[in-house]
Design an enzyme around this catalytic site. Sequence first.
Site, PDB file in Angstrom:
ATOM      1  N   ARG A 190      51.349  68.215-109.217  1.00  0.00           N
ATOM      2  CA  ARG A 190      51.061  69.416-108.426  1.00  0.00           C
ATOM      3  C   ARG A 190      51.854  70.627-108.929  1.00  0.00           C
ATOM      4  O   ARG A 190      51.355  71.746-108.941  1.00  0.00           O
ATOM      5  CB  ARG A 190      51.347  69.174-106.943  1.00  0.00           C
ATOM      6  N   GLY A 220      52.868  51.506-115.918  1.00  0.00           N
ATOM      7  CA  GLY A 220      54.026  50.834-116.487  1.00  0.00           C
ATOM      8  C   GLY A 220      54.219  49.483-115.848  1.00  0.00           C
ATOM      9  O   GLY A 220      53.505  48.518-116.129  1.00  0.00           O
ATOM     10  N   GLY A 260      54.962  55.375-111.596  1.00  0.00           N
ATOM     11  CA  GLY A 260      54.787  54.961-110.210  1.00  0.00           C
ATOM     12  C   GLY A 260      53.388  54.493-109.854  1.00  0.00           C
ATOM     13  O   GLY A 260      53.124  54.152-108.704  1.00  0.00           O
ATOM     14  N   ASP A 310      51.838  49.498-120.175  1.00  0.00           N
ATOM     15  CA  ASP A 310      53.091  48.974-120.733  1.00  0.00           C
ATOM     16  C   ASP A 310      52.959  47.479-120.971  1.00  0.00           C
ATOM     17  O   ASP A 310      52.542  46.743-120.059  1.00  0.00           O
ATOM     18  CB  ASP A 310      54.244  49.180-119.735  1.00  0.00           C
ATOM     19  N   GLY A 333      59.106  52.757-112.949  1.00  0.00           N
ATOM     20  CA  GLY A 333      59.657  51.503-112.455  1.00  0.00           C
ATOM     21  C   GLY A 333      59.874  51.471-110.960  1.00  0.00           C
ATOM     22  O   GLY A 333      60.446  50.518-110.437  1.00  0.00           O
ATOM     23  N   LYS A 389      58.301  53.861-127.547  1.00  0.00           N
ATOM     24  CA  LYS A 389      59.205  54.884-127.033  1.00  0.00           C
ATOM     25  C   LYS A 389      60.432  55.061-127.922  1.00  0.00           C
ATOM     26  O   LYS A 389      60.989  54.076-128.417  1.00  0.00           O
ATOM     27  CB  LYS A 389      59.703  54.492-125.635  1.00  0.00           C
TER      28      LYS A 389
END
Lengths: 196, 300
Positions: free
Chosen positions: B171, B241, B220, B30, B159, B87
Amino acid sequence: MPLPVGLLALQGDFEMHRQALARAGLETLPVRRPDELARAGGLVIPGGESTTLSRLIDRGGLRAPLREFVSSGRPVLGTCAGLIMLSRGLVGERHETWHGVQPLALLDVTVRRNGYGRQIDSFTEDLVLTDGLQDGGPCRAVYIRAPRLEDIGPGVEVIARRPDGEPVGVRADNVVGLTFHPELGDDGRFHALLSG
Amino acid sequence: MFPWVNDEAQELMRRKIGLAEMLKGGAIMDVTNADQAKVAEEAGAVAVMALERIPADIRSDGGIARMSQPRMIRQIQDAVSIPVMAKCRIGHFAEAQVLEALGVDFVDESEVLTPADEHNHVWKWDFKVPFVCGCRNLGEALRRIGEGAAMIRTKGEAGSGNIVEAVRHMRMVQEGLRRLTQLRDDELMAEAKTLGAPVSLLAEIKKTGKLPVPNFAAGGVATPADAALMMQLGAETVFVGSGIFKSSDPKPRAEAIVQAVTYHDDPARLLEISMELGEAMEGIDVAAIPEDERLASRGW
């Protein structure tokens, strides 16, 4: 037992090349370190981002070993970003240090990166092949943000063209460079060139 | 595999997936301006995501988050040679049309922006530009692919600097894929009903054990070890990000994450590249985020 074909597995579509080589009956070996390269009988430099590949080749200590590998005469195939890395230089760059791309200068051609534009300009088209590659009928080629070949040196043979005559595949001795992606289709004739 | 679209759309899909294939084994970062984009490219990013505010700031600023200013995206396109992504809001096909006209290389129909449609996502087959969409599980992934997404990523919790949701989503997808390979043909339709996904995609996955498009991780990632974790769990590339430009050391951190993706299964190398890094971004406990403020629950 022939040595496996090395797949430069730093970044890019090496998994698609692995599948294409498996269809051609060839064993493969992922190469991310110099000692792995020493165990390979041929080499594929895949498509990906040339800015990333160039940096990872240097950070991984692979620049000199790659040059030695190609000089040894073992078969090498570079597609798209792989061709950019094999070339002797770039043209048409806005950035004077070519965004950090440092080609290996193993194929006497210059290349214009993103020569047709951005992703929306990517296209699919039939190739015109030289005599040795024609067996097997028409060959569909996928071009993704593809580079264009510019200057082609005297010792370099054109093996594939677009219908309008533009060269898109070249060979010099043991080194083959393509602007398109045979690994994204099911035509195995370019990967068969790596059987040595 | 996609009997509901014509041959031309299917051939176009091969080129869209083709670009996603080229981005494998990389890091997508990002960036909010041309200078950050150059840092990302110099670090070895395979692509950048151009946006006005990174998710951590969208989260703290509040308000409506929309498509970025086209002029800012154009400045980033002019600054780097790697693919530029941007985006659009979920379901906002007019924003997607503007991004396509601008020539971005990938559109992320993203839950990080405020959704424009709470029922329908963009029908991505209508576009020449490829799309990436987020998912939390296999059913969601297959609905997006059915709409024409050429790349899937976990939603994670953007974020947050917290990898827990991305791990959960990856998973869930992998478990769903493994389950499909075990099913009998006569169980596929019931599974399609449960997942809410097209049965033709289920039949294909039963044979291959893989999604028909590349499967990336997002939401994350803050450290090289986070990137390596996601790659070992089956991600094929990692989006980063807020993790880079919210850290104390963006440039070395960006370089380290690029290498961590390539050498994700080599702990000695991971140790070496993690050794000199400073402070990672400050994280948020996802459990402390109220349900209605969690970005991952946007879209279905």
